[in-house]
Design a protein around this motif. Structure first.
Motif, PDB file in Angstrom:
ATOM      1  N   LEU A 253     -14.806  44.911   6.569  1.00 31.89           N
ATOM      2  CA  LEU A 253     -14.683  43.710   7.395  1.00 31.89           C
ATOM      3  C   LEU A 253     -14.424  42.511   6.508  1.00 31.89           C
ATOM      4  CD1 LEU A 253     -17.658  44.062   9.924  1.00 31.89           C
ATOM      5  CD2 LEU A 253     -15.282  44.726  10.246  1.00 31.89           C
ATOM      6  N   ARG A 254     -13.503  41.665   6.976  1.00 27.91           N
ATOM      7  CA  ARG A 254     -13.290  40.364   6.326  1.00 27.91           C
ATOM      8  C   ARG A 254     -13.519  39.305   7.387  1.00 27.91           C
ATOM      9  NH1 ARG A 254      -8.138  39.547   5.783  1.00 27.91           N
ATOM     10  NH2 ARG A 254      -7.494  41.463   6.791  1.00 27.91           N
ATOM     11  N   PRO A 255     -13.896  38.102   7.000  1.00 27.36           N
ATOM     12  CA  PRO A 255     -14.084  37.074   8.016  1.00 27.36           C
ATOM     13  C   PRO A 255     -12.761  36.737   8.703  1.00 27.36           C
ATOM     14  CG  PRO A 255     -14.873  36.340   5.854  1.00 27.36           C
ATOM     15  CD  PRO A 255     -14.154  37.624   5.643  1.00 27.36           C
ATOM     16  N   PHE A 265     -14.292  38.916  12.744  1.00 25.58           N
ATOM     17  CA  PHE A 265     -13.832  39.690  11.576  1.00 25.58           C
ATOM     18  C   PHE A 265     -12.401  40.190  11.750  1.00 25.58           C
ATOM     19  CE2 PHE A 265     -18.346  40.787  12.352  1.00 25.58           C
ATOM     20  CZ  PHE A 265     -18.909  40.188  11.241  1.00 25.58           C
ATOM     21  N   GLU A 266     -11.818  40.484  10.601  1.00 24.88           N
ATOM     22  CA  GLU A 266     -10.624  41.316  10.570  1.00 24.88           C
ATOM     23  C   GLU A 266     -11.100  42.644  10.020  1.00 24.88           C
ATOM     24  OE1 GLU A 266      -7.756  40.729  11.674  1.00 24.88           O
ATOM     25  OE2 GLU A 266      -7.502  38.554  11.720  1.00 24.88           O
ATOM     26  N   GLY A 294     -15.540  41.207  16.460  1.00 26.19           N
ATOM     27  CA  GLY A 294     -16.626  40.277  16.163  1.00 26.19           C
ATOM     28  C   GLY A 294     -17.761  40.425  17.150  1.00 26.19           C
TER      29      GLY A 294
END
Ligand code: DAH
Length: 351
Positions: A253-255, A265-266, A294
């Motif tokens: 997960l990335r913000p 998230f992405e 998210g």
């Protein structure tokens, strides 16, 4: 045999021989056997004959009549057979014992991917819901924490109808209705809301190899007591491993920012082409961006009639079109809407 009868018989035989169609045969039949036909006309000459001659003459005429009737019937049968044969000869012959060769068509790659996802989510206890393509501003934006003039709208221009409704830009537009449909079961029976809703989305944007004004997404939500990011990661990982048939698949997960989730998230998966080593498809990062997601924003839950202090949940928006492109190696998104049936039919799985 009386001469005139004999002559007529010969005349009839010649005429019959010359007939080659059913229509001509009918004419001949009337000409000889009709009420005013030639054979009947013979009887008119009988007046001058003696009673004895009359008897013989009459019987000979009858014999001729019988002969002509039979000959015509025989010819009728022969001509009918010939006509049928001619029709059959004109038809292209085919072997009815051969198995049928049916052009059965095929499913679109997006349909295949959508069905696979639905199947996987069903086994995980998710309901599969359908939702309309024309929605209200409230459904598509306001209920999702995107008030009028919110900058997030700039990224999702769409086609508006005269009555103010619009073609939905995201399957998230069904979230509010889903919460309202299931909130009683959640609140009164303690049943966790688990639903996915695939659908066609529209955006008013120029098309290129990676962008289309029409594409497919599959939205999913899970809302209940103590639903956390751990549930999100587990569900997404399980589902994607099934879809890609790869149980070693990794996710990260990335913000990411979306007004209807907090945190947002992405979600990336390990590159399915190089296995995470790095290749041109993943821009040498080893990861592919696949699914924004998210924890559902409290305002969105509240708008759906669910108390955010009591319940939490996650949501995700899977790009089905992107998933199909990845799974089947389609390089240009426009191919999917091109109507090129031969290109699309190669993905059929004949299950
Ligand atoms: N609806 C978003 C879009 O189309 C995608 C998305 C992002 C959906 C985050 C979600 C989410 O459910 O949690 O751009």
């Amino acid at each position: 045999m009386n001469e005139s009868i004999c002559n007529l018989r010969e005349q009839f035989n010649d005429a019959l021989l010359a007939v080659s169609t059913l229509a001509d045969l009918e004419t001949l039949k009337v000409e000889y056997l009709g009420k005013k036909g030639l054979i009947t006309a013979l009887l008119k000459n009988m007046g001058k004959l003696s009673p004895e001659e009359k008897k013989t003459f009459g019987s000979e005429v009858n014999t001729l009549k019988g002969y002509a009737t039979d000959a015509i019937a025989e010819k009728f049968e022969a001509l009918q057979k010939a006509e049928l044969q001619r029709e059959l000869d004109a038809v292209e012959l085919f072997d009815i014992s051969l198995p049928p060769v049916l052009d059965r068509g095929s499913y679109h790659p997006v349909t295949l991917v959508q069905r696979r996802c639905e199947e996987v989510f069903r086994t995980m206890g998710f309901a599969v819901e359908d939702y309309s393509e024309i929605v209200t501003d409230y459904e598509c934006f306001e209920s999702l924490n995107i008030p009028p003039f919110h900058p997030a709208r700039d990224m999702q221009d769409t086609y508006y109808l005269d009555n103010g409704q619009l073609l939905k830009t995201q399957t998230s537009a069904a979230q509010n209705a889903i919460y309202k449909k299931y909130r009683d079961a959640l609140i009164n029976e303690g049943k966790t809301i688990k639903a996915v809703f695939p659908g066609r989305c529209f955006r008013n944007e120029a098309t290129d190899a990676c962008h289309e004004n029409t594409f497919f997404q599959m939205e999913g939500v899970m809302v209940g007591k103590d639903i956390s990011i751990a549930n999100l990661i587990y569900s997404m990982k399980t589902m994607l491993s099934e879809v890609f048939d790869n149980y070693g698949l990794k996710v990260r997960l990335r913000p990411g920012f979306f007004p209807f989730v907090e945190p947002g998230f992405e979600l990336d998966i390990s590159c399915q082409i190089c296995g995470g080593e790095g290749c041109p498809s993943c821009k040498h990062s080893g990861w592919l961006e696949l699914c924004p997601c998210g924890m559902i924003h409290p305002n969105v839950l509240r708008e759906g009639g669910i108390d955010p202090d009591e319940y939490t949940g996650f949501a995700f928006g899977l790009g089905l079109t992107r998933l199909a492109m990845m799974k089947y190696g389609v390089k240009d998104i426009r191919d999917l809407n091109s109507g090129a049936l031969t290109a699309m039919s190669q993905f059929t799985d004949d299950k």
